[in-house]
Every structure is written in structure tokens, then in C-alpha cells.
Scaffold this active site. Structure first.
Site, PDB file in Angstrom:
ATOM      1  N   GLY A 102      -5.848  -9.924   4.367  1.00  0.00           N
ATOM      2  CA  GLY A 102      -7.270  -9.589   4.417  1.00  0.00           C
ATOM      3  C   GLY A 102      -7.577  -8.531   3.390  1.00  0.00           C
ATOM      4  CE  LYS A 141      -3.847  12.203   2.785  1.00  0.00           C
ATOM      5  NZ  LYS A 141      -4.066  10.986   3.571  1.00  0.00           N
ATOM      6  CD  GLU A 142      -0.192  11.990   6.518  1.00  0.00           C
ATOM      7  OE1 GLU A 142      -0.882  11.674   7.471  1.00  0.00           O
ATOM      8  OE2 GLU A 142       0.486  13.032   6.472  1.00  0.00           O
ATOM      9  CG  ASP A 184      -7.079   8.256  10.481  1.00  0.00           C
ATOM     10  OD1 ASP A 184      -8.066   8.867  10.007  1.00  0.00           O
ATOM     11  OD2 ASP A 184      -6.105   7.913   9.789  1.00  0.00           O
ATOM     12  CG  ASP A 236      -3.128   4.246   9.351  1.00  0.00           C
ATOM     13  OD1 ASP A 236      -2.055   4.709   9.789  1.00  0.00           O
ATOM     14  OD2 ASP A 236      -3.789   4.794   8.452  1.00  0.00           O
ATOM     15  N   GLY A 274       0.851  -1.191   0.000  1.00  0.00           N
ATOM     16  CA  GLY A 274       0.000   0.000   0.000  1.00  0.00           C
ATOM     17  C   GLY A 274       0.877   1.227   0.000  1.00  0.00           C
ATOM     18  CD  GLU A 309      -7.298  -0.890   2.144  1.00  0.00           C
ATOM     19  OE1 GLU A 309      -8.063  -0.010   1.715  1.00  0.00           O
ATOM     20  OE2 GLU A 309      -6.100  -0.974   1.830  1.00  0.00           O
ATOM     21  CG  ASN A 344      -6.872   3.434   8.624  1.00  0.00           C
ATOM     22  OD1 ASN A 344      -6.134   3.185   7.667  1.00  0.00           O
ATOM     23  ND2 ASN A 344      -7.017   4.651   9.118  1.00  0.00           N
TER      24      ASN A 344
HETATM   25  N1  LIG Z   1       0.246  -4.952   8.484  1.00  0.00           N
HETATM   26  C1  LIG Z   1      -0.158  -4.840   7.213  1.00  0.00           C
HETATM   27  N2  LIG Z   1      -0.323  -5.941   6.441  1.00  0.00           N
HETATM   28  C2  LIG Z   1      -0.730  -5.826   5.164  1.00  0.00           C
HETATM   29  N3  LIG Z   1      -0.978  -4.652   4.542  1.00  0.00           N
HETATM   30  C3  LIG Z   1      -0.820  -3.519   5.245  1.00  0.00           C
HETATM   31  C4  LIG Z   1      -0.409  -3.544   6.607  1.00  0.00           C
HETATM   32  N4  LIG Z   1      -0.352  -2.278   7.067  1.00  0.00           N
HETATM   33  C5  LIG Z   1      -0.712  -1.498   6.026  1.00  0.00           C
HETATM   34  N5  LIG Z   1      -1.002  -2.218   4.920  1.00  0.00           N
HETATM   35  C6  LIG Z   1      -1.435  -1.698   3.612  1.00  0.00           C
HETATM   36  O1  LIG Z   1      -0.859  -0.429   3.387  1.00  0.00           O
HETATM   37  C7  LIG Z   1      -1.857   0.598   3.280  1.00  0.00           C
HETATM   38  C8  LIG Z   1      -1.430   1.860   4.018  1.00  0.00           C
HETATM   39  O2  LIG Z   1      -1.234   1.563   5.389  1.00  0.00           O
HETATM   40  P1  LIG Z   1      -1.774   2.500   6.561  1.00  0.00           P
HETATM   41  O3  LIG Z   1      -3.246   2.643   6.480  1.00  0.00           O
HETATM   42  O4  LIG Z   1      -1.199   1.956   7.805  1.00  0.00           O
HETATM   43  O5  LIG Z   1      -1.070   3.887   6.257  1.00  0.00           O
HETATM   44  P2  LIG Z   1      -1.681   5.219   5.551  1.00  0.00           P
HETATM   45  O6  LIG Z   1      -3.115   5.005   5.196  1.00  0.00           O
HETATM   46  O7  LIG Z   1      -0.763   5.661   4.503  1.00  0.00           O
HETATM   47  O8  LIG Z   1      -1.608   6.197   6.681  1.00  0.00           O
HETATM   48  P3  LIG Z   1      -2.562   7.454   6.784  1.00  0.00           P
HETATM   49  O9  LIG Z   1      -3.942   6.881   7.037  1.00  0.00           O
HETATM   50  O10 LIG Z   1      -1.965   8.190   7.908  1.00  0.00           O
HETATM   51  O11 LIG Z   1      -2.491   8.134   5.437  1.00  0.00           O
HETATM   52  C9  LIG Z   1      -3.121  -0.019   3.860  1.00  0.00           C
HETATM   53  O12 LIG Z   1      -4.266   0.500   3.273  1.00  0.00           O
HETATM   54  C10 LIG Z   1      -2.951  -1.502   3.593  1.00  0.00           C
HETATM   55  O13 LIG Z   1      -3.461  -1.852   2.336  1.00  0.00           O
HETATM   56 MG   LIG Z   2      -4.620   4.182   6.440  1.00  0.00          MG
END
Ligand SMILES: Nc1ncnc2c1ncn2[C@@H]1O[C@H](COP(=O)(O)OP(=O)(O)OP(=O)(O)O)[C@@H](O)[C@H]1O
Ligand SMILES: [Mg+2]
Length: 300
Positions: A189, A104-105, A225, A242, A101, A191, A230
Site C-alpha cells: 500500500g 530514526k527508530e 502515535d 507501527d 523503510g 502511506e 503510520n
Molecule cells: N508491514 C509492513 N509492510 C510494508 N512496509 C512496512 C511495514 N511496516 C513498516 N513498513 C515501512 O517502514 C516504515 C517504517 O515503519 P514504522 O512506521 O513501523 O517504524 P518507524 O516510523 O521507524 O517508527 P517510529 O514511528 O517509532 O519512528 C514505514 O513508513 C513503512 O514504509
Molecule cells: Mg512510523
């Protein structure tokens, strides 16, 4: 971005990492590290520094500026390389895999270890850094490491929260962290946002998710969040991930944040399944979570 770093990692030599970590140290004191300071920070001779600077610059691991004085700073790729190097030295990871994944962050990658894990690189502060940077090139020195600091703090907070919640709450098991990176269990899994639940699953799944929110609250944390992006849904249950912005329940806004999390969660189910999920008394749900007596929708 990390993908490039991964392919460069094998070419990098110990002295390259001395230089990068010397630069990292220098950046604690100024945004651009002056060229003459590098041998001392990196513990390399002047000639070594010159040679390593070229190698690392070609690979996009650092940036050079020549206005006013010659200075250097790490790029995010350079910071990624340092974190990867540390994980490899600790034998926490053996190799990089496919992106899981890219947001942006953060950038999340599958990595090889004794089993596949997920490696999340935090990028908080980066966009801000890009914008701010142009105007403040030579000003306020305390602003100089904002992106490194912000991303590192976010990773620390996420790791600490996972450590506090696992395994009571269904979150990815934390494995290791370094700098702006968190190594955790790779969740298999889909989302919630990309899931189409059958009629029979809808209320039980909403219950499962709220149950995790409730368990987290009673362990002392509000996610802050919560959204369908998430939450992972799998055959054997739900996982909430997240967590960098989670706040302790002692925090003055924790109840408002809890309410917003409940609203976001319930709101998603109401929008997607309006015929199954009707009116919900959000305040009641919030009160039940706080009292640790959440009642289920599925059996109402
Ligand atoms: N432990 C994990 N196992 C598998 N996939 C993951 C895992 N953690 C994150 N991902 C994948 O990476 C993507 C981004 O992760 P995450 O939601 O933690 O960060 P983010 O959305 O970039 O953060 P923010 O919500 O601050 O922008 C998730 O949507 C998911 O698809
Ligand atoms: Mg996220």
C-alpha cells in the site's frame, strides 16, 4: 546497516554465533564484557574466542575497548545478526530483501519466506545510547544495556499488540519476533501521507481509519502515535501499523492519548482537504469511540 549484516550472514559460522551470543549474555552484567570472561559465556576455548573476536570485529558485529581493561560489546549489527540467525534457524525467514523503510527508530526490510514478509528492527534507545555513552563510560552499571533493552522491549510490545489486535483490527499479521525484531505481514500500500485521495474517497477513508481506531480501543488498545505516516492505504482498505508505543485502555492517560490520535488523524484530513473536511467535534468522536458507537462522516 542490516544490509551489510545480510551479506555477512552467509560467511558467519556457528562458533561466531556462539561468541556473539556469549557476548550478549555477558552484557546482562556489564556494559563491556571483560576478555577473560568470554570463553565461559561463549562456551569456546580461549583460542577460538581470539579467532572469532577478530572475525566478528572486522565485520562490525562487536566493538573492543582497551582502556582500563580489554572489554567487548555487541553493536546493533551484531544484535541484528543474532536475531536473523534465530529467524533462519526457526525457518521463519529464508533471505533478506530490499529496504521498505528506514526511520530514526527502526529499519524495515522485506524478507523472503513462504511469501514476502516485512522485518522491522527496532532501534529505540540507540541515539540516546550514543550520547549517554561518552559521558558514562565507566559509571552506573545498570545503564549499560539501555539500547538493547529498550529496543527489545519495544519489539515485544509491538508484537504483543499486533497479536492482540489481529485480525479484528486491520494491522499487519504478526508472524514471529526475536530480540529487537518483529516479523510481520508485508503490507502492499501507500502511506496516507503520500496518497492523493479523490473527492469521493476522502470522507469514506477518514471513516475507515477512525473505525480502526475505534476497533482497537474496543479491543483494549490506543495506538498513541497515529499519523499519516503510520497508515497504509490500498485498494482494499486501510492498515494501521507501527504499534510499539500502544497503551492499554486501562492506562491512566489512555483517553488523552485517544483524543490526540483522533486529533492527529482528523487534523491531517482537514489540512489536506479543507474544502471537504470541515469542523469536527473531536470530543464527540472520542466519546463515540469509547462507547463503541462511532457514527460515520461519509453519510452525514
Ligand atoms: N508491514 C509492513 N509492510 C510494508 N512496509 C512496512 C511495514 N511496516 C513498516 N513498513 C515501512 O517502514 C516504515 C517504517 O515503519 P514504522 O512506521 O513501523 O517504524 P518507524 O516510523 O521507524 O517508527 P517510529 O514511528 O517509532 O519512528 C514505514 O513508513 C513503512 O514504509
Ligand atoms: Mg512510523
Amino acid at each position: 546497516m542490516v544490509q551489510n549484516v545480510a551479506s555477512e550472514m552467509a560467511d558467519l559460522e556457528d562458533e561466531d554465533f556462539y561468541l556473539l551470543s556469549g557476548l550478549e549474555q555477558g552484557m546482562r552484567f556489564s556494559k563491556w564484557v571483560a576478555r577473560p570472561k568470554l570463553p565461559e559465556f561463549a562456551e569456546l576455548t580461549d583460542e577460538e574466542v581470539e579467532y572469532r573476536l577478530d572475525r566478528c570485529e572486522r565485520r562490525g558485529l562487536l566493538e573492543r575497548k582497551t582502556i582500563q581493561y580489554e572489554g567487548f560489546r555487541l553493536t546493533f549489527e551484531g544484535y541484528d545478526a543474532l536475531a536473523l540467525h534465530t529467524f533462519a534457524e526457526r525457518e521463519s525467514i529464508e533471505g533478506m530483501g530490499a529496504p521498505l523503510g528506514v526511520g530514526k527508530e527502526s529499519d524495515v526490510y522485506e524478507v523472503r519466506s513462504y511469501k514476502p514478509l516485512a522485518l522491522k528492527f527496532h532501534r529505540e534507545g540507540y541515539t540516546e545510547f550514543r550520547e549517554v555513552n561518552r559521558e558514562r563510560e565507566y559509571t552506573a552499571d545498570h545503564e549499560h544495556v539501555s539500547w538493547m533493552y529498550t529496543a527489545r522491549k519495544a519489539a515485544e510490545r509491538e508484537y504483543e499488540t499486533l497479536e492482540a489486535l489481529y485480525p479484528t483490527v486491520s494491522v499487519p499479521q504478526p508472524h514471529d519476533h526475536n530480540r529487537h525484531a518483529v516479523l510481520m505481514e508485508r503490507i502492499d500500500g501507500v502511506e496516507l501521507a503520500r496518497t492523493k485521495l479523490t473527492e469521493k474517497q476522502i470522507l469514506p477513508v477518514l471513516d475507515l481509519v477512525l473505525d480502526e481506531v475505534s476497533k482497537a480501543y474496543n479491543e483494549g488498545y490506543v495506538h498513541a502515535d497515529m499519523s499519516e505516516y503510520n497508515i497504509f492505504i490500498a485498494e482494499d482498505g486501510v492498515t494501521v501499523f507501527d504499534w510499539p508505543q500502544a497503551v492499554p485502555t486501562e492506562h491512566e492517560n489512555s483517553k488523552e492519548l485517544l483524543k490526540r490520535d483522533v486529533e492527529n488523524t482528523v487534523g491531517h484530513f482537514q489540512r489536506k482537504y479543507p474544502n471537504i473536511v470541515g469542523e469536527v467535534d473531536i470530543d464527540r468522536v472520542v466519546d463515540e469511540i469509547i462507547d463503541d458507537e462511532l457514527s460515520a462522516f461519509a453519510h452525514n
